[in-house]
Design a protein around this motif. Sequence first.
Motif, PDB file in Angstrom:
ATOM      1  N   PRO A  80      24.211  25.320 -19.352  1.00 22.86           N
ATOM      2  CA  PRO A  80      25.007  24.783 -20.468  1.00 22.86           C
ATOM      3  C   PRO A  80      24.401  25.101 -21.839  1.00 22.86           C
ATOM      4  CG  PRO A  80      24.683  23.101 -18.797  1.00 22.86           C
ATOM      5  CD  PRO A  80      23.803  24.260 -18.430  1.00 22.86           C
ATOM      6  N   LEU A  81      23.097  25.268 -21.889  1.00 26.94           N
ATOM      7  CA  LEU A  81      22.442  25.575 -23.155  1.00 26.94           C
ATOM      8  C   LEU A  81      22.760  26.980 -23.632  1.00 26.94           C
ATOM      9  CD1 LEU A  81      18.933  24.069 -22.356  1.00 26.94           C
ATOM     10  CD2 LEU A  81      20.821  22.987 -23.591  1.00 26.94           C
ATOM     11  N   GLU A  82      23.114  27.854 -22.707  1.00 25.70           N
ATOM     12  CA  GLU A  82      23.402  29.237 -23.057  1.00 25.70           C
ATOM     13  C   GLU A  82      24.839  29.443 -23.506  1.00 25.70           C
ATOM     14  OE1 GLU A  82      22.171  31.599 -19.768  1.00 25.70           O
ATOM     15  OE2 GLU A  82      20.087  30.996 -19.968  1.00 25.70           O
ATOM     16  N   LYS A  83      25.681  28.452 -23.281  1.00 22.70           N
ATOM     17  CA  LYS A  83      27.072  28.565 -23.707  1.00 22.70           C
ATOM     18  C   LYS A  83      27.144  28.312 -25.204  1.00 22.70           C
ATOM     19  CE  LYS A  83      28.864  27.345 -19.258  1.00 22.70           C
ATOM     20  NZ  LYS A  83      29.418  26.340 -18.418  1.00 22.70           N
ATOM     21  N   THR A  84      27.912  29.114 -25.855  1.00 22.17           N
ATOM     22  CA  THR A  84      28.023  29.032 -27.300  1.00 22.17           C
ATOM     23  C   THR A  84      29.138  28.083 -27.697  1.00 22.17           C
ATOM     24  OG1 THR A  84      27.307  31.318 -27.444  1.00 22.17           O
ATOM     25  CG2 THR A  84      28.362  30.405 -29.379  1.00 22.17           C
ATOM     26  N   ASP A  85      28.839  27.236 -28.636  1.00 26.67           N
ATOM     27  CA  ASP A  85      29.850  26.357 -29.217  1.00 26.67           C
ATOM     28  C   ASP A  85      30.557  27.146 -30.312  1.00 26.67           C
ATOM     29  OD1 ASP A  85      31.370  24.476 -30.514  1.00 26.67           O
ATOM     30  OD2 ASP A  85      29.733  23.072 -30.858  1.00 26.67           O
ATOM     31  N   PRO A  86      31.856  27.419 -30.155  1.00 29.04           N
ATOM     32  CA  PRO A  86      32.555  28.225 -31.161  1.00 29.04           C
ATOM     33  C   PRO A  86      32.627  27.541 -32.530  1.00 29.04           C
ATOM     34  CG  PRO A  86      34.108  27.293 -29.591  1.00 29.04           C
ATOM     35  CD  PRO A  86      32.728  26.973 -29.086  1.00 29.04           C
ATOM     36  N   ASN A  87      32.367  26.234 -32.572  1.00 33.02           N
ATOM     37  CA  ASN A  87      32.428  25.504 -33.837  1.00 33.02           C
ATOM     38  C   ASN A  87      31.102  25.492 -34.583  1.00 33.02           C
ATOM     39  OD1 ASN A  87      35.154  24.711 -33.466  1.00 33.02           O
ATOM     40  ND2 ASN A  87      34.448  23.207 -31.984  1.00 33.02           N
ATOM     41  N   ALA A 100       5.718  29.891 -38.503  1.00 30.65           N
ATOM     42  CA  ALA A 100       4.655  30.096 -39.490  1.00 30.65           C
ATOM     43  C   ALA A 100       4.930  31.326 -40.355  1.00 30.65           C
ATOM     44  CB  ALA A 100       3.304  30.236 -38.788  1.00 30.65           C
ATOM     45  N   VAL A 101       5.646  32.302 -39.793  1.00 30.36           N
ATOM     46  CA  VAL A 101       5.972  33.496 -40.573  1.00 30.36           C
ATOM     47  C   VAL A 101       7.433  33.493 -40.991  1.00 30.36           C
ATOM     48  CG1 VAL A 101       4.145  34.921 -39.607  1.00 30.36           C
ATOM     49  CG2 VAL A 101       6.365  34.875 -38.489  1.00 30.36           C
ATOM     50  N   GLY A 102       8.133  32.394 -40.699  1.00 36.37           N
ATOM     51  CA  GLY A 102       9.509  32.248 -41.149  1.00 36.37           C
ATOM     52  C   GLY A 102      10.505  33.107 -40.410  1.00 36.37           C
ATOM     53  N   ARG A 103      10.215  33.489 -39.183  1.00 36.32           N
ATOM     54  CA  ARG A 103      11.130  34.354 -38.437  1.00 36.32           C
ATOM     55  C   ARG A 103      11.851  33.536 -37.385  1.00 36.32           C
ATOM     56  NH1 ARG A 103       7.794  37.599 -35.472  1.00 36.32           N
ATOM     57  NH2 ARG A 103       8.354  36.626 -33.535  1.00 36.32           N
ATOM     58  N   CYS A 104      13.157  33.593 -37.385  1.00 39.37           N
ATOM     59  CA  CYS A 104      13.957  32.941 -36.361  1.00 39.37           C
ATOM     60  C   CYS A 104      14.748  33.996 -35.626  1.00 39.37           C
ATOM     61  CB  CYS A 104      14.914  31.938 -36.976  1.00 39.37           C
ATOM     62  SG  CYS A 104      14.092  30.485 -37.639  1.00 39.37           S
ATOM     63  N   GLU A 105      14.861  33.832 -34.328  1.00 36.79           N
ATOM     64  CA  GLU A 105      15.624  34.769 -33.504  1.00 36.79           C
ATOM     65  C   GLU A 105      16.623  33.975 -32.676  1.00 36.79           C
ATOM     66  OE1 GLU A 105      11.735  37.612 -32.866  1.00 36.79           O
ATOM     67  OE2 GLU A 105      12.813  36.896 -31.144  1.00 36.79           O
ATOM     68  N   PRO A 106      17.786  34.575 -32.381  1.00 36.79           N
ATOM     69  CA  PRO A 106      18.734  33.877 -31.504  1.00 36.79           C
ATOM     70  C   PRO A 106      18.126  33.616 -30.151  1.00 36.79           C
ATOM     71  CG  PRO A 106      19.750  35.772 -32.589  1.00 36.79           C
ATOM     72  CD  PRO A 106      18.278  35.831 -32.873  1.00 36.79           C
ATOM     73  N   ALA A 107      18.528  32.532 -29.531  1.00 36.85           N
ATOM     74  CA  ALA A 107      17.978  32.143 -28.239  1.00 36.85           C
ATOM     75  C   ALA A 107      18.177  33.222 -27.197  1.00 36.85           C
ATOM     76  CB  ALA A 107      18.620  30.834 -27.781  1.00 36.85           C
ATOM     77  N   LYS A 108      19.307  33.917 -27.210  1.00 34.90           N
ATOM     78  CA  LYS A 108      19.578  34.968 -26.228  1.00 34.90           C
ATOM     79  C   LYS A 108      18.497  36.052 -26.275  1.00 34.90           C
ATOM     80  CE  LYS A 108      23.252  34.742 -23.634  1.00 34.90           C
ATOM     81  NZ  LYS A 108      23.110  34.416 -22.263  1.00 34.90           N
ATOM     82  N   ALA A 109      18.036  36.391 -27.457  1.00 30.68           N
ATOM     83  CA  ALA A 109      17.032  37.437 -27.590  1.00 30.68           C
ATOM     84  C   ALA A 109      15.733  37.064 -26.911  1.00 30.68           C
ATOM     85  CB  ALA A 109      16.776  37.748 -29.068  1.00 30.68           C
ATOM     86  N   LEU A 110      15.439  35.790 -26.815  1.00 27.93           N
ATOM     87  CA  LEU A 110      14.188  35.357 -26.210  1.00 27.93           C
ATOM     88  C   LEU A 110      14.209  35.511 -24.689  1.00 27.93           C
ATOM     89  CD1 LEU A 110      13.530  32.144 -28.239  1.00 27.93           C
ATOM     90  CD2 LEU A 110      12.429  34.356 -28.476  1.00 27.93           C
ATOM     91  N   ALA A 111      15.386  35.423 -24.097  1.00 29.15           N
ATOM     92  CA  ALA A 111      15.485  35.503 -22.650  1.00 29.15           C
ATOM     93  C   ALA A 111      15.267  36.929 -22.157  1.00 29.15           C
ATOM     94  CB  ALA A 111      16.834  34.985 -22.189  1.00 29.15           C
ATOM     95  N   ALA A 112      15.453  37.895 -23.019  1.00 27.38           N
ATOM     96  CA  ALA A 112      15.322  39.303 -22.625  1.00 27.38           C
ATOM     97  C   ALA A 112      13.884  39.687 -22.397  1.00 27.38           C
ATOM     98  CB  ALA A 112      15.936  40.186 -23.690  1.00 27.38           C
TER      99      ALA A 112
END
Length: 112
Positions: A80-87, A100-112
């Motif tokens: 359920p966490l991987e499903k995107t809320d269209p809103n 600490a370096v101000g970088r954010c990545e989408p959650a999907k990218a982390l699973a790869a």
Amino acid sequence: MSALGGGKANELTIQNDMPKHLVAKGWLIGKTENFNRAIALYTEDLLGFVKETQDEQWQKFRVLSPTHPEQHFLERVTSPLEKTDPNSSSAMRAFCTAPAVGRCEPAKALAA
């Protein structure tokens, strides 16, 4: 400077004091290498909790998923966490991997 009189010195104090406070209240400090960043969980803790507190249900689950029940359970918990809320905006679906370096990545990218 924040309304709390912050700055970096105050932030460092909070970062140091918060774990001490949580440990004093019974929380455990996990080891970084045991944290599964892809699903943002300590999988060993989750599985241990379920097995210890819900053994009867866990045994039923094992019968339904005889091959790799732990992996299957984790997939059921995190799907359920991987499903995107269209809103929600894309910013709401991202979390920081290196704040600490101000970088954010989408959650999907982390699973790869």
